[in-house]
Design an enzyme around this catalytic site. Structure first.
Site: not given
Ligand code: ADP
Length: 183
Positions: A86, A13
């Site tokens: 995806s 997501l």
């Molecule tokens: P996506 O690319 O899936 O849309 P993002 O990487 O842009 O998501 O954002 C994920 C958010 O969740 C970031 O703010 C990140 O710091 C936070 N987060 C918290 N815990 C985790 C974790 N264990 N792994 C990855 N992101 C995390």
């Protein structure tokens, strides 16, 4: 001819952590002198596929184009990191088949976090708009997400730190001899 690389395909997501993990993983792989290319949904949608929207057809076309690129990269020995929502199993399985057709392994990484957690993070402010109906066809809220039934790797980002997820992925790549061991 080069040995093939591999495709590491992050699905999950919006806000589940695909980009965050891929960015950190890229650094680790570059430190190991691998050729790495990262393709990120947010960036690709502003450039290469900016003509596409979020209907089922456009989402499929988006992934079809990315699949074409990832297959070429992997075919030429690049460690290819793909972070796109995806949402559809069939499109991801096509990506797998195409990579495998070039002898490049395809590793599906399910970046797993609940809609509630992603909405709580709401990194890009999109969930608030989706729940308010301002953004239509939003994956997990008003559009389907088909979780992988059998991913090679699962990153449970509600329970794991980014570093823990990276360790799991590196261990998998080493075990499968896709990258050399660190020591
Ligand atoms: P996506 O690319 O899936 O849309 P993002 O990487 O842009 O998501 O954002 C994920 C958010 O969740 C970031 O703010 C990140 O710091 C936070 N987060 C918290 N815990 C985790 C974790 N264990 N792994 C990855 N992101 C995390």
């Amino acid at each position: 001819m080069n040995d093939p690389g591999f495709v590491l395909w992050f699905t999950g997501l919006s806000g589940s952590g695909k980009t965050t993990i891929a960015v950190e993983l890229e650094k680790v792989l570059l430190e190991r002198d691998l050729r790495v290319q990262r393709l990120d949904g947010d960036i690709v949608r502003k450039t290469f596929t900016r003509d596409l929207g979020f209907s089922v057809d456009d989402r499929n076309l988006n992934i079809e184009r990315i699949t074409f690129v990832t297959t070429l990269l992997a075919k030429h020995g690049v460690a290819t990191l793909v972070s796109f929502i995806s949402p559809f199993i069939a499109a991801r399985e096509t990506a797998r088949k195409e990579a495998n057709g070039e002898n490049a392994p395809f590793i599906e990484v399910f970046v797993n976090a609940s809609v509630e957690e992603c909405a709580r993070r709401d990194v890009k402010g999109l969930y608030e708009k989706a729940f308010a109906g301002i953004i239509k066809d939003f994956t997990g809220v008003s559009h389907p997400y088909e979780a992988p039934p059998n991913p090679q790797i699962i990153c449970n980002t509600e329970d794991e730190t980014v570093e823990e997820s990276i360790k799991i992925i590196i261990a998998y790549l080493e075990k499968e001899k896709l990258i050399p061991n660190s020591s």
